[in-house]
Design a protein around this motif. Structure first.
Motif, PDB file in Angstrom:
ATOM      1  N   LEU A 137       8.824   2.270  -6.401  1.00 20.83           N
ATOM      2  CA  LEU A 137       8.332   3.523  -5.856  1.00 20.83           C
ATOM      3  C   LEU A 137       7.277   4.122  -6.776  1.00 20.83           C
ATOM      4  CD1 LEU A 137       8.776   5.468  -3.516  1.00 20.83           C
ATOM      5  CD2 LEU A 137      10.393   6.709  -4.945  1.00 20.83           C
ATOM      6  N   ALA A 138       7.488   3.945  -8.082  1.00 22.96           N
ATOM      7  CA  ALA A 138       6.553   4.522  -9.057  1.00 22.96           C
ATOM      8  C   ALA A 138       5.155   3.951  -8.857  1.00 22.96           C
ATOM      9  CB  ALA A 138       7.036   4.243 -10.476  1.00 22.96           C
ATOM     10  N   LEU A 181       3.617   5.519  -5.765  1.00 18.00           N
ATOM     11  CA  LEU A 181       3.211   6.908  -5.979  1.00 18.00           C
ATOM     12  C   LEU A 181       1.973   6.990  -6.864  1.00 18.00           C
ATOM     13  CD1 LEU A 181       6.646   8.725  -6.355  1.00 18.00           C
ATOM     14  CD2 LEU A 181       5.078   8.699  -4.403  1.00 18.00           C
ATOM     15  N   ARG A 182       1.926   6.106  -7.884  1.00 19.77           N
ATOM     16  CA  ARG A 182       0.774   6.112  -8.783  1.00 19.77           C
ATOM     17  C   ARG A 182      -0.511   5.819  -8.002  1.00 19.77           C
ATOM     18  NH1 ARG A 182       2.854   2.725 -12.875  1.00 19.77           N
ATOM     19  NH2 ARG A 182       1.545   1.034 -12.120  1.00 19.77           N
ATOM     20  N   ARG A 183      -0.430   4.843  -7.096  1.00 23.28           N
ATOM     21  CA  ARG A 183      -1.610   4.479  -6.309  1.00 23.28           C
ATOM     22  C   ARG A 183      -2.038   5.633  -5.391  1.00 23.28           C
ATOM     23  NH1 ARG A 183      -5.043   2.465  -6.567  1.00 23.28           N
ATOM     24  NH2 ARG A 183      -5.384   1.328  -4.658  1.00 23.28           N
ATOM     25  N   ILE A 184      -1.027   6.287  -4.759  1.00 21.28           N
ATOM     26  CA  ILE A 184      -1.341   7.416  -3.882  1.00 21.28           C
ATOM     27  C   ILE A 184      -2.021   8.521  -4.687  1.00 21.28           C
ATOM     28  CG2 ILE A 184      -0.364   9.233  -2.439  1.00 21.28           C
ATOM     29  CD1 ILE A 184       0.209   6.885  -0.952  1.00 21.28           C
ATOM     30  N   ASP A 224      -3.746  -3.257  -1.707  1.00 19.41           N
ATOM     31  CA  ASP A 224      -2.984  -3.300  -2.962  1.00 19.41           C
ATOM     32  C   ASP A 224      -1.505  -3.494  -2.688  1.00 19.41           C
ATOM     33  OD1 ASP A 224      -5.175  -3.078  -4.469  1.00 19.41           O
ATOM     34  OD2 ASP A 224      -4.856  -1.010  -5.126  1.00 19.41           O
ATOM     35  N   LEU A 225      -1.009  -2.823  -1.654  1.00 23.98           N
ATOM     36  CA  LEU A 225       0.409  -2.947  -1.333  1.00 23.98           C
ATOM     37  C   LEU A 225       0.725  -4.365  -0.848  1.00 23.98           C
ATOM     38  CD1 LEU A 225       1.049   0.480   0.405  1.00 23.98           C
ATOM     39  CD2 LEU A 225       1.379  -0.175  -1.979  1.00 23.98           C
ATOM     40  N   VAL A 227       2.342  -8.685  -9.871  1.00 25.72           N
ATOM     41  CA  VAL A 227       1.732  -7.363  -9.762  1.00 25.72           C
ATOM     42  C   VAL A 227       2.817  -6.309  -9.598  1.00 25.72           C
ATOM     43  CG1 VAL A 227       0.196  -5.915  -8.403  1.00 25.72           C
ATOM     44  CG2 VAL A 227      -0.312  -8.336  -8.712  1.00 25.72           C
ATOM     45  N   ARG A 228       3.833  -6.647  -8.779  1.00 23.61           N
ATOM     46  CA  ARG A 228       4.876  -5.701  -8.433  1.00 23.61           C
ATOM     47  C   ARG A 228       5.591  -5.186  -9.671  1.00 23.61           C
ATOM     48  NH1 ARG A 228       8.859  -8.584  -4.766  1.00 23.61           N
ATOM     49  NH2 ARG A 228       6.982  -9.782  -4.370  1.00 23.61           N
ATOM     50  N   TYR A 229       5.867  -6.101 -10.601  1.00 27.23           N
ATOM     51  CA  TYR A 229       6.669  -5.672 -11.751  1.00 27.23           C
ATOM     52  C   TYR A 229       5.822  -5.372 -12.963  1.00 27.23           C
ATOM     53  CZ  TYR A 229      10.422  -7.172  -8.794  1.00 27.23           C
ATOM     54  OH  TYR A 229      11.270  -7.303  -7.735  1.00 27.23           O
ATOM     55  N   ALA A 230       4.510  -5.357 -12.810  1.00 29.83           N
ATOM     56  CA  ALA A 230       3.641  -5.103 -13.953  1.00 29.83           C
ATOM     57  C   ALA A 230       3.762  -3.649 -14.396  1.00 29.83           C
ATOM     58  CB  ALA A 230       2.205  -5.422 -13.593  1.00 29.83           C
TER      59      ALA A 230
END
Lengths: 272, 316
Positions: B3-4, B7-10, B303-304, B313-316
């Motif tokens: 989720l983080a 949210l960061r991308r948004i 990106d998603l 990418v997901r866990y970076a």
């Protein structure tokens, strides 16, 4: 250079670029006819021995018009890119070297500028400046600056922590010296590669603006404008739109191929 | 996906779009000629001009004007078109869907053709097939939209061989067959440059994947070549392909301006050119902002998707 010429892309790119350079420098002087001379007896002709690429709606020789328009079209791309790369690199190097909050603010502003599609941004600026060749060139330069700034910044960041830079810092060299003598020369590669490829975009955007009537104005022989002026007659004589269109594509392809070969030469890992 | 990360991308997009609203407002404010002059014409008396400026709120300080405009925009109110005497949201709304029908068609065709083409070139690396695909992709990236469009018109819309209409628009929700006929040439124009670019990227990603250890392992395990391709090579080159496609949406949105103008397609691009020629400020602002939002949102979606495709990418 030898490495560039050995790959097929590099070889073709270099040949195309050589032809383009000759056309840009000598074009108007080697044109067989006066590019503005009307000839009512020879309107909208196909290619023949007297007119190698045919003639347009006023009977003007297309070959001569294309050669005459070469400097306008090609130098437009070169100058616009040079300007954009220059300004962008300075901004990027400042951001990369300064770091911290300065870097953060500059990058956010650049992100905002990059959030607009390139052509849209150029169109807005051209409209603001008013149409014309010089204005179009400035607009392309402004559009290119943020992207170039990003590349310059990241390439500065990647060399900033290398041993030789740290060594210079440890030696107690001044900041300006380190940037000028250690960071910049090593960060230059990606910038040069990117600018070569950018020239082809600049030429394409410049021609597009000419086509839309926002760049070069009649009676200029800029290639995009030539296509626009001949469009009404394209079904009667396709040559008067295909010839200028094809030379735009060939020129852009030359810069693209050469840029790709240059990148491979700088970075052997990517040559696969 | 965390989720983080989402949210960061948004958050990043909201900041960027805020800067875009500032930039759009600033650029349209410094355009020569203000709205009052546009409405009343060159011969308006100074008194009338001043009155009109007061009525439009142009006498207020710029920050106040900006906030007023932004507040309207957030509620979907872009003001009234100076030329068309209609609410901008209405003009732009219709144009948006017309553009979307063209852009989506182009994008779908490009994706369906370009990814297999790139993968195929990578599989046949070094053969004449690869060279031919490579050559065409170089030609594709070197042709500006107006050149491609003109060429296609000469080839397929000339009076003596009218395979496709030379321009015009039929809405897909009115007449699907008519739409298909009208969309071919503009979509092909938009698609060519993207196809060239995307297939080249897919080829280079795929080549890299094909020379990696896990592909060799899969082959040594005795898997069939088609299984190696489908299960191991292609999935691993997809994430970069999506990244390239999302970047290319910027080209697509720029290209659509030229293509719509040439093929008389009543979308956002044509509206923008009309507004620029007539200095219709509210329309310029709305279209620019809308294109920037579409670009930002499509980058977010990309990106998603990349995060879904690629766990690194997901866990970076």
């Amino acid at each position: 250079m030898r490495r560039i010429l050995r790959s097929p892309t590099g070889l073709i790119g270099s040949i195309l670029l050589a032809i383009v350079t000759v056309a840009a420098l000598l074009g108007p002087w080697i044109a067989p006819y006066d590019p503005q001379a009307f000839d009512v007896t020879a309107r909208l002709q196909g290619p023949s021995l007297t007119h190698l690429l045919g003639t347009d709606q006023y009977g003007r020789d297309l070959m001569s018009r294309i050669l005459n328009g070469a400097p306008t079209t090609i130098l437009f791309g070169v100058f616009a890119t040079a300007l954009g790369v220059g300004v962008g690199s300075v901004i990027g190097v400042i951001a990369g070297v300064a770091g911290g909050r300065t870097d953060g603010i500059i990058m956010r502003i650049l992100d905002g500028m990059l959030a607009m599609p390139e052509l849209l941004f150029t169109l807005l600026i051209v409209t603001f400046l008013g149409g014309g060749s010089t204005q179009a060139m400035l607009a392309v330069a402004v559009t290119f600056a943020p992207g170039m700034a990003r590349i310059a910044r990241s390439s500065v960041l990647s060399v900033r922590t290398r041993e030789y830079v740290l060594a210079a810092t440890a030696r107690g060299e001044s900041r300006a010296w380190i940037v000028g003598r250690e960071v910049l020369p090593n960060a230059l590669g990606p910038i040069i590669v990117e600018s070569t490829i950018r020239v082809s975009f600049a030429i394409m955007i410049g021609a597009t603006l000419g086509f839309l009537g926002l760049g070069a104005q009649p009676p200029s022989t800029e290639w995009g404008l030539m296509v626009a002026e001949a469009r009404q007659f394209m079904f009667r004589n396709p040559w008067c739109v295909i010839a200028p269109g094809a030379v735009i594509a060939i020129t852009a392809m030359g810069f693209n191929l050469f840029g790709d070969a240059l990148r491979d030469a700088f970075d052997p890992k990517r040559s696969r | 996906m965390s989720l983080a990360y989402f949210l960061r991308r948004i958050g990043a997009i909201v900041i960027v779009l805020f800067i875009v609203t500032l930039a759009v407002f600033a650029i349209t404010m410094i355009l020569p000629g203000n709205a009052a002059l546009m409405i009343l014409g060159e011969n308006a008396s100074p008194d009338n001009l001043a009155a009109m400026e007061r009525q439009l709120g142009l006498d207020r300080p710029l920050p106040v004007q900006y906030l007023h405009w932004l507040w309207g925009v957030l509620q979907g109110d872009f003001g009234t078109s100076l030329r068309l005497q209609q609410p901008v949201s209405q003009v732009v709304g219709v144009a948006f869907w017309n553009s979307a029908s063209l852009a989506v068609t182009a994008l779908v065709v490009v994706t369906v053709v370009a990814i297999p083409m790139g993968a195929f070139a990578a599989m046949k690396r070094g053969t004449p097939v690869d060279a031919v695909i490579g050559f065409f992709s170089y030609i594709g990236t070197a042709m500006p939209e107006f050149v491609t469009a003109t060429l296609l018109l000469v080839l397929f819309a000339a009076p003596e061989r009218p395979f496709f209409p030379a321009g015009g628009f039929v809405a897909p929700w009115d007449d699907l067959a008519g739409f298909a006929q009208h969309v071919v040439l503009p979509a092909a124009t938009l698609g060519l440059i993207l196809m060239a670019h995307i297939s080249r990227q897919v080829r280079s990603e795929m080549s890299e994947v094909l020379s990696s250890d896990f592909i060799r392992a899969a082959r040594l395990k005795g898997l069939s070549e088609s299984r190696v391709m489908r299960r191991h090579a292609l999935p691993n080159s997809l994430a970069p392909a999506v990244a390239v496609i999302s970047l290319d949406i910027g080209y697509l949105l720029g290209g659509i301006i030229v293509v719509e103008e040439i093929f008389a397609w009543p979308g956002l691009g044509r509206t923008l050119i009309y507004a620029l020629q007539n200095r219709d400020l509210p329309v310029i602002q709305a279209v620019t902002l809308l294109l920037a939002v579409v670009y930002a949102v499509s980058n977010l979606i990309a990106d998603l998707v990349i995060a879904l495709l690629d766990p690194r990418v997901r866990y970076a």
